[in-house]
Design a protein around this motif. Structure first.
Motif, PDB file in Angstrom:
ATOM      1  N   GLY A 214      37.977  49.118  35.874  1.00  0.00           N
ATOM      2  CA  GLY A 214      38.571  48.396  36.774  1.00  0.00           C
ATOM      3  C   GLY A 214      38.208  47.217  37.638  1.00  0.00           C
ATOM      4  O   GLY A 214      36.848  47.112  37.635  1.00  0.00           O
ATOM      5  N   ILE A 215      38.988  46.507  38.287  1.00  0.00           N
ATOM      6  CA  ILE A 215      38.488  45.502  39.181  1.00  0.00           C
ATOM      7  C   ILE A 215      38.934  45.309  40.339  1.00  0.00           C
ATOM      8  O   ILE A 215      40.484  45.582  40.488  1.00  0.00           O
ATOM      9  CB  ILE A 215      38.836  44.032  38.428  1.00  0.00           C
ATOM     10  N   LEU A 217      39.857  43.553  44.094  1.00  0.00           N
ATOM     11  CA  LEU A 217      39.505  42.117  44.908  1.00  0.00           C
ATOM     12  C   LEU A 217      39.473  42.505  46.418  1.00  0.00           C
ATOM     13  O   LEU A 217      40.504  43.064  46.671  1.00  0.00           O
ATOM     14  CB  LEU A 217      40.544  41.282  44.620  1.00  0.00           C
ATOM     15  N   ILE A 234      40.270  34.583  38.796  1.00  0.00           N
ATOM     16  CA  ILE A 234      41.353  36.011  38.732  1.00  0.00           C
ATOM     17  C   ILE A 234      42.124  35.817  37.620  1.00  0.00           C
ATOM     18  O   ILE A 234      42.540  36.745  36.884  1.00  0.00           O
ATOM     19  CB  ILE A 234      41.983  36.140  40.111  1.00  0.00           C
ATOM     20  N   ILE A 238      43.505  38.866  34.577  1.00  0.00           N
ATOM     21  CA  ILE A 238      44.658  39.619  34.876  1.00  0.00           C
ATOM     22  C   ILE A 238      45.135  39.849  33.359  1.00  0.00           C
ATOM     23  O   ILE A 238      45.069  39.102  32.538  1.00  0.00           O
ATOM     24  CB  ILE A 238      45.640  38.620  35.520  1.00  0.00           C
ATOM     25  N   LYS A 241      41.916  44.150  32.530  1.00  0.00           N
ATOM     26  CA  LYS A 241      41.422  45.341  33.256  1.00  0.00           C
ATOM     27  C   LYS A 241      42.449  45.638  34.295  1.00  0.00           C
ATOM     28  O   LYS A 241      43.131  44.790  34.706  1.00  0.00           O
ATOM     29  CB  LYS A 241      40.135  45.259  33.785  1.00  0.00           C
ATOM     30  N   ILE A 243      43.721  45.974  37.855  1.00  0.00           N
ATOM     31  CA  ILE A 243      43.264  45.329  39.142  1.00  0.00           C
ATOM     32  C   ILE A 243      44.059  45.830  40.440  1.00  0.00           C
ATOM     33  O   ILE A 243      45.122  46.061  40.538  1.00  0.00           O
ATOM     34  CB  ILE A 243      43.406  43.811  39.099  1.00  0.00           C
ATOM     35  N   GLY A 245      44.168  44.887  44.709  1.00  0.00           N
ATOM     36  CA  GLY A 245      43.766  44.038  45.688  1.00  0.00           C
ATOM     37  C   GLY A 245      44.110  44.169  47.095  1.00  0.00           C
ATOM     38  O   GLY A 245      45.319  45.099  47.345  1.00  0.00           O
ATOM     39  N   ILE A 253      45.642  37.370  43.998  1.00  0.00           N
ATOM     40  CA  ILE A 253      46.510  37.696  43.033  1.00  0.00           C
ATOM     41  C   ILE A 253      47.989  37.133  42.894  1.00  0.00           C
ATOM     42  O   ILE A 253      48.134  36.671  41.982  1.00  0.00           O
ATOM     43  CB  ILE A 253      46.733  39.317  43.180  1.00  0.00           C
ATOM     44  N   LEU A 326      48.387  46.298  37.670  1.00  0.00           N
ATOM     45  CA  LEU A 326      47.804  45.572  38.752  1.00  0.00           C
ATOM     46  C   LEU A 326      48.835  45.858  39.911  1.00  0.00           C
ATOM     47  O   LEU A 326      50.019  45.818  39.760  1.00  0.00           O
ATOM     48  CB  LEU A 326      48.195  44.171  38.426  1.00  0.00           C
ATOM     49  N   SER A 328      48.671  45.353  44.469  1.00  0.00           N
ATOM     50  CA  SER A 328      47.975  44.902  45.647  1.00  0.00           C
ATOM     51  C   SER A 328      48.809  45.115  46.887  1.00  0.00           C
ATOM     52  O   SER A 328      49.937  45.595  46.870  1.00  0.00           O
ATOM     53  CB  SER A 328      47.582  43.424  45.572  1.00  0.00           C
TER      54      SER A 328
END
Length: 356
Positions: A214-215, A217, A234, A238, A241, A243, A245, A253, A326, A328
């Motif tokens: 995973g990533i 931010l 970024i 997308i 992986k 993500i 944030g 993002i 994803l 955030s």
């Protein structure tokens, strides 16, 4: 020594200057009752003049365990009463000693609530801290200094480093450091992640070459529109992986997916911000520190759904991709300072890493 805070609209607030020093920066306010050390060392305040509304500051001193970064990045500090003697079992030095050691201009004995009312009514603006006897030539020169915009590279780690996990099969998360707070990394580490923390300008291909699970931010200072090169990197990650944030990471993002961001009138800074989770209807109290937000209207034609809103003003506080792993949030689930109502978001990221 007597000193004063001068705002760009000509407003003047007087007080005592801790050291013979000057400061220039955007004047912002924080409404937290505790956590002054965490705020001083939060890189998101880089080069800003931080004003605290709570009337007495320094009563429990300073301790290394509360540091959120390698140093204090604030440009200046404006407070009411400066408590000279702290009382806490963690106590290592006084706030005044810390401010002096960190070379932070501090104006105290200030009516900080008057400063806050001015900013709330007029909006965030530039200000300077100077000795009371500063002449007009010096004032004009300091006021003419432009506010630096490219601050992410000032606060990011200079070299990549690793935080190992206890389990050998722990998921690897690459954390892009845009000005990350230590407790965010600690929170990710505590759920069982192995962390590879990399500088903000790390290329997408280098991150993906690490084959992370995973990533992440991170939070950070400044306007997300000022770092288009990071947005471009970024974009390349997308869909590749999972993500997650936080704060500036959330805004980046949004911009990477085609949304817009905008500057708030006076921002959200404090540990008492109510956020509503639209999926459950629950309201949690959150810690926040941001001057920009994602424009909700710009999300309508994108594959993103708003998951959280600010109860006070209805601004976007969280979003999730409708198809990809994803999500955030605009606020700080790790707190420090603030409540821990929102630690469940780290568990949600863990579930996403595991593909569950």
């Amino acid at each position: 020594m007597k000193g004063k805070l001068i705002l760009e609209d000509g407003s003047v607030f007087t007080g005592q200057l801790l050291n013979d020093s000057r400061a220039t920066g955007e004047v912002v306010f924080n409404t937290s009752m505790t956590g002054y050390q965490e705020s001083l060392t939060d890189p998101s305040y880089c080069r800003q003049i931080l004003t605290l509304t709570y009337p007495m500051v320094g009563n429990y001193g300073i301790a290394d365990i509360f540091m959120q970064s390698r140093k204090a990045f604030v440009g200046g500090f404006v407070i009411g009463e400066l408590c000279e003697l702290g009382s806490n079992w963690h106590y290592e030095e006084s706030l005044a000693e810390f401010l002096t050691r960190q070379n932070i201009p501090c104006l105290y004995d200030v009516d900080t609530r008057a400063v806050t009312r001015k900013i709330r009514n007029a909006g965030t603006m530039k200000g300077i801290i100077v000795p009371a006897d500063a002449d007009q030539a010096e004032i004009d020169k300091l006021m003419a200094v432009p506010i630096k915009k490219e601050v992410v590279m000032e606060v990011t780690t200079k070299e990549a480093y690793t935080m190992e996990a206890e389990n050998e099969d722990a998921p690897l998360v690459v954390a892009m450091d845009f000005g990350v707070k230590q407790n965010i990394l600690t929170s990710l580490h505590n759920i069982g992640c192995k962390l590879q923390v990399v500088p903000a300008d790390t290329k997408a291909e280098d991150i993906l070459a690490m084959n992370p699970d995973g990533i992440f931010l991170s939070n950070g200072p400044g306007d997300p529109a000022d770092v288009p090169e990071i947005v471009e990197e970024i974009k390349k990650m997308i869909g590749k992986k999972p993500i997650f944030g936080i704060c500036l990471g959330h805004q980046l993002i949004a911009r990477a997916l085609g949304a817009k961001t905008y500057k708030l009138k006076f921002g959200h800074r404090g540990s008492n911000q109510p956020v509503k989770d639209l999926r459950t209807g629950k309201v949690q109290i959150s810690s926040q520190n941001h001057g920009f937000a994602v424009e909700e209207e710009s999300l309508k034609d994108l594959p993103l759904e708003v998951t959280h809103i600010n109860v006070n003003d209805g601004t976007v506080e969280g979003m999730r991709h409708k198809e990809l792993p994803l999500f955030s949030v605009q606020y700080h689930p790790e707190a420090s300072p603030g409540p821990d109502d929102n630690l469940y978001l780290f568990d949600e990221f863990w579930t996403m890493l595991k593909g569950e």
